[in-house]
Design a protein around this motif. Structure first.
Motif, mmCIF file in Angstrom:
data_model
loop_
_atom_site.group_PDB
_atom_site.id
_atom_site.type_symbol
_atom_site.label_atom_id
_atom_site.label_comp_id
_atom_site.label_asym_id
_atom_site.label_seq_id
_atom_site.Cartn_x
_atom_site.Cartn_y
_atom_site.Cartn_z
ATOM 1 N N PHE A 186 0.771 -1.101 0.000
ATOM 2 C CA PHE A 186 0.076 0.073 -0.059
ATOM 3 C C PHE A 186 0.655 1.301 0.160
ATOM 4 C CE2 PHE A 186 -2.386 -3.390 1.751
ATOM 5 C CZ PHE A 186 -3.722 -3.278 1.243
ATOM 6 N N ALA A 187 0.497 2.383 -0.653
ATOM 7 C CA ALA A 187 1.154 3.523 -0.694
ATOM 8 C C ALA A 187 1.191 4.042 0.877
ATOM 9 C CB ALA A 187 0.415 4.571 -1.747
ATOM 10 N N ALA A 188 2.298 4.599 1.061
ATOM 11 C CA ALA A 188 2.335 5.213 2.472
ATOM 12 C C ALA A 188 2.746 6.388 2.660
ATOM 13 C CB ALA A 188 3.752 4.291 3.102
ATOM 14 N N GLU A 189 2.472 7.385 3.602
ATOM 15 C CA GLU A 189 2.937 8.587 3.706
ATOM 16 C C GLU A 189 4.429 8.589 4.269
ATOM 17 O OE1 GLU A 189 1.308 11.249 3.371
ATOM 18 O OE2 GLU A 189 -0.671 10.535 3.152
ATOM 19 N N GLY A 190 5.206 9.605 4.246
ATOM 20 C CA GLY A 190 6.659 9.557 4.553
ATOM 21 C C GLY A 190 7.432 9.199 3.550
ATOM 22 N N ARG A 191 8.699 9.616 3.957
ATOM 23 C CA ARG A 191 9.961 9.171 2.738
ATOM 24 C C ARG A 191 10.988 8.249 3.481
ATOM 25 N NH1 ARG A 191 8.581 10.898 -2.332
ATOM 26 N NH2 ARG A 191 10.746 11.715 -2.975
ATOM 27 N N PHE A 192 11.501 7.380 2.813
ATOM 28 C CA PHE A 192 12.641 6.471 3.253
ATOM 29 C C PHE A 192 13.928 7.094 3.007
ATOM 30 C CE2 PHE A 192 15.603 3.017 3.135
ATOM 31 C CZ PHE A 192 15.376 2.340 3.988
ATOM 32 N N HIS A 193 14.638 7.075 3.952
ATOM 33 C CA HIS A 193 16.143 7.307 3.812
ATOM 34 C C HIS A 193 16.904 6.581 4.705
ATOM 35 C CE1 HIS A 193 15.749 10.386 6.923
ATOM 36 N NE2 HIS A 193 14.627 10.671 6.304
ATOM 37 N N LEU A 194 18.316 6.979 5.130
ATOM 38 C CA LEU A 194 19.210 5.873 5.820
ATOM 39 C C LEU A 194 18.802 6.072 7.315
ATOM 40 C CD1 LEU A 194 21.671 4.149 5.956
ATOM 41 C CD2 LEU A 194 23.037 6.335 6.137
ATOM 42 N N LEU A 195 18.393 7.464 7.677
ATOM 43 C CA LEU A 195 18.004 7.479 9.167
ATOM 44 C C LEU A 195 16.319 7.467 9.424
ATOM 45 C CD1 LEU A 195 20.208 10.667 9.950
ATOM 46 C CD2 LEU A 195 20.534 8.175 10.255
ATOM 47 N N HIS A 196 15.653 7.121 8.298
ATOM 48 C CA HIS A 196 14.215 6.802 8.536
ATOM 49 C C HIS A 196 13.991 5.552 7.789
ATOM 50 C CE1 HIS A 196 9.791 8.425 8.111
ATOM 51 N NE2 HIS A 196 9.943 7.299 9.175
ATOM 52 N N THR A 197 14.072 4.336 8.313
ATOM 53 C CA THR A 197 13.975 3.233 7.813
ATOM 54 C C THR A 197 12.825 2.405 8.384
ATOM 55 O OG1 THR A 197 15.238 1.953 9.464
ATOM 56 C CG2 THR A 197 16.316 3.013 7.715
ATOM 57 N N CYS A 198 12.413 1.091 8.116
ATOM 58 C CA CYS A 198 11.661 0.440 8.806
ATOM 59 C C CYS A 198 11.739 0.222 10.227
ATOM 60 C CB CYS A 198 11.558 -1.312 7.979
ATOM 61 S SG CYS A 198 13.267 -2.028 8.178
ATOM 62 N N ASN A 199 13.037 0.230 10.658
ATOM 63 C CA ASN A 199 13.371 0.093 12.281
ATOM 64 C C ASN A 199 13.072 1.312 13.063
ATOM 65 O OD1 ASN A 199 14.612 -2.505 11.583
ATOM 66 N ND2 ASN A 199 16.394 -1.681 10.833
ATOM 67 N N THR A 200 13.307 2.466 12.152
ATOM 68 C CA THR A 200 12.962 3.607 13.117
ATOM 69 C C THR A 200 11.361 3.917 13.094
ATOM 70 O OG1 THR A 200 13.372 5.019 10.926
ATOM 71 C CG2 THR A 200 15.135 4.769 12.419
ATOM 72 N N TRP A 201 10.798 3.464 12.016
ATOM 73 C CA TRP A 201 9.288 3.590 11.888
ATOM 74 C C TRP A 201 8.573 2.671 12.970
ATOM 75 C CZ3 TRP A 201 5.160 0.373 10.909
ATOM 76 C CH2 TRP A 201 3.767 0.976 10.704
ATOM 77 N N VAL A 202 9.191 1.570 13.105
ATOM 78 C CA VAL A 202 8.313 0.551 14.261
ATOM 79 C C VAL A 202 8.893 1.328 15.626
ATOM 80 C CG1 VAL A 202 8.603 -1.488 15.298
ATOM 81 C CG2 VAL A 202 8.528 -1.354 13.004
ATOM 82 N N ALA A 203 9.867 1.635 15.662
ATOM 83 C CA ALA A 203 10.401 2.373 16.947
ATOM 84 C C ALA A 203 9.522 3.563 17.332
ATOM 85 C CB ALA A 203 11.929 2.858 17.125
ATOM 86 N N ARG A 204 9.182 4.471 16.305
ATOM 87 C CA ARG A 204 8.457 5.360 16.547
ATOM 88 C C ARG A 204 6.966 5.170 16.727
ATOM 89 N NH1 ARG A 204 11.458 7.852 11.810
ATOM 90 N NH2 ARG A 204 12.840 9.644 12.978
ATOM 91 N N ALA A 205 6.684 4.181 16.151
ATOM 92 C CA ALA A 205 5.158 3.514 16.641
ATOM 93 C C ALA A 205 5.107 3.052 17.947
ATOM 94 C CB ALA A 205 4.596 2.321 15.600
ATOM 95 N N LEU A 206 6.060 2.310 18.670
ATOM 96 C CA LEU A 206 6.099 1.955 19.932
ATOM 97 C C LEU A 206 6.162 3.130 20.902
ATOM 98 C CD1 LEU A 206 8.505 -1.415 19.356
ATOM 99 C CD2 LEU A 206 5.802 -1.146 19.764
ATOM 100 N N ALA A 207 7.296 3.995 20.336
ATOM 101 C CA ALA A 207 7.260 5.435 21.321
ATOM 102 C C ALA A 207 6.065 5.929 21.149
ATOM 103 C CB ALA A 207 8.445 6.268 20.940
#
Length: 239
Positions: A186-207
Motif C-alpha cells: 500500500f502507498a505510504a506517507e513519509g519518505r524513506f532514507h538512511l535515518l528513517h527506515t523500517c526499524n525507526t518507523w517501528v520504533a516511532r510507533a512503539l514510542a
C-alpha cells in the motif's frame, strides 16, 4: 533495508552518474550493505509476554533485514477505513514500512540500496495476514512482545492508520500483491532514507504507544530488538 526485490536498473532505471567514480560507488554501496548485514541475522526472542494486568501487548517480528509490527486484524480494520476488503479473515496482520522500490523488488542490488539510503524516496506499507500462532508462521524470526497501556495502544493504532496514503475516496491505495501470503503493498506517507527506515518507523510507533524506545539507536534490527529485551510493565497499567 527491507526485503528483497528486479535489479536496480530494471526496477527504477537508476544508476550512478557516468562521472561518479566506480570504485567509490562500490565502496559506499558495500558499506551500506554491511550496515544492513549487521541487522540481517535474526535476533533471539526478546522474552516471553509479561503478565501486565490491564495492558495490551504489541508483537514485533525481526526478519533480519527489517522488523515489522503484528497487530490483531480486527483492531486494524476497525481503525483504517476501507482496509478490510484487502485482508482475508485472520487473527493478525503483519505491517512493514520501507522504501517503495527496494521493498517491492525481487532482487535488489547495491545501486538500489545506495539510492534508498542516500536519497529520500517514496515509501510503502506491506501487509500480510498472520495466524494466531505467530512463532510457527515465522519460525526463523526473532519475536518481541511489548506491553503498552490501553491508551498507548490506541495511540499506536492511530500512528499506523496515519501511515496509509489515501486514494480519492479516502481509502488505502493498494499497489500490488504482497511478497508472501495474503495482503498487499500500500502507498505510504513519509519518505524513506538512511535515518528513517523500517526499524525507526517501528520504533516511532512503539514510542507513540509509550514504550521506552528511541529511534536514535534503530539503524539496524538488532538495535531495536536490543531495546525491547526485558521491558517491564508500562507505567499506568491498563489506563
Amino acid at each position: 533495508m527491507p526485503c528483497t526485490a528486479p535489479s536496480a536498473a530494471a526496477a527504477t532505471g537508476w544508476s550512478p552518474r557516468p562521472d561518479f567514480p566506480a570504485a567509490l560507488f562500490r565502496r559506499v554501496a558495500a558499506g551500506l550493505l554491511a550496515l544492513c548485514a549487521a541487522g540481517c541475522a535474526p535476533s533471539p526472542p526478546a522474552g516471553a509476554a509479561r503478565d501486565c494486568p490491564g495492558a495490551r501487548s504489541v508483537t514485533v517480528i525481526d526478519h533480519g533485514r527489517h522488523v515489522g509490527l503484528i497487530l490483531p486484524r480486527s483492531d486494524l480494520v476497525a481503525t483504517v477505513s476501507g482496509l478490510a476488503e484487502y485482508l482475508p479473515p485472520a487473527e493478525n496482520v503483519e505491517i512493514g514500512w520501507g522504501d517503495a522500490a527496494y521493498y517491492r523488488a525481487d532482487d535488489p542490488g547495491a545501486g538500489l540500496a545506495l539510492r534508498a539510503a542516500l536519497w529520500p524516496t517514496p515509501a510503502v506499507l506491506h501487509l500480510v495476514t498472520v495466524p494466531a500462532d505467530v512463532a510457527s508462521f515465522f519460525p526463523a524470526g526473532g519475536i518481541a512482545t511489548v506491553p503498552v497501556t490501553r491508551e498507548g495502544y490506541r495511540e499506536l493504532l492511530a500512528f499506523v492508520a496515519g501511515a496509509f496514503a489515501r486514494d480519492a475516496g479516502g481509502g488505502p491505495r493498494r499497489l500490488g500483491p504482497p511478497l508472501y501470503g495474503d495482503g498487499g503493498f500500500f502507498a505510504a506517507e513519509g519518505r524513506f532514507h538512511l535515518l528513517h527506515t523500517c526499524n525507526t518507523w517501528v520504533a516511532r510507533a512503539l514510542a507513540r504507544a509509550g514504550a521506552p524506545v528511541t529511534a536514535r539507536w534503530t539503524l539496524t534490527a538488532d538495535g531495536l530488538m536490543a531495546q525491547l529485551r526485558g521491558l517491564g510493565c508500562p507505567d499506568g497499567g491498563g489506563a
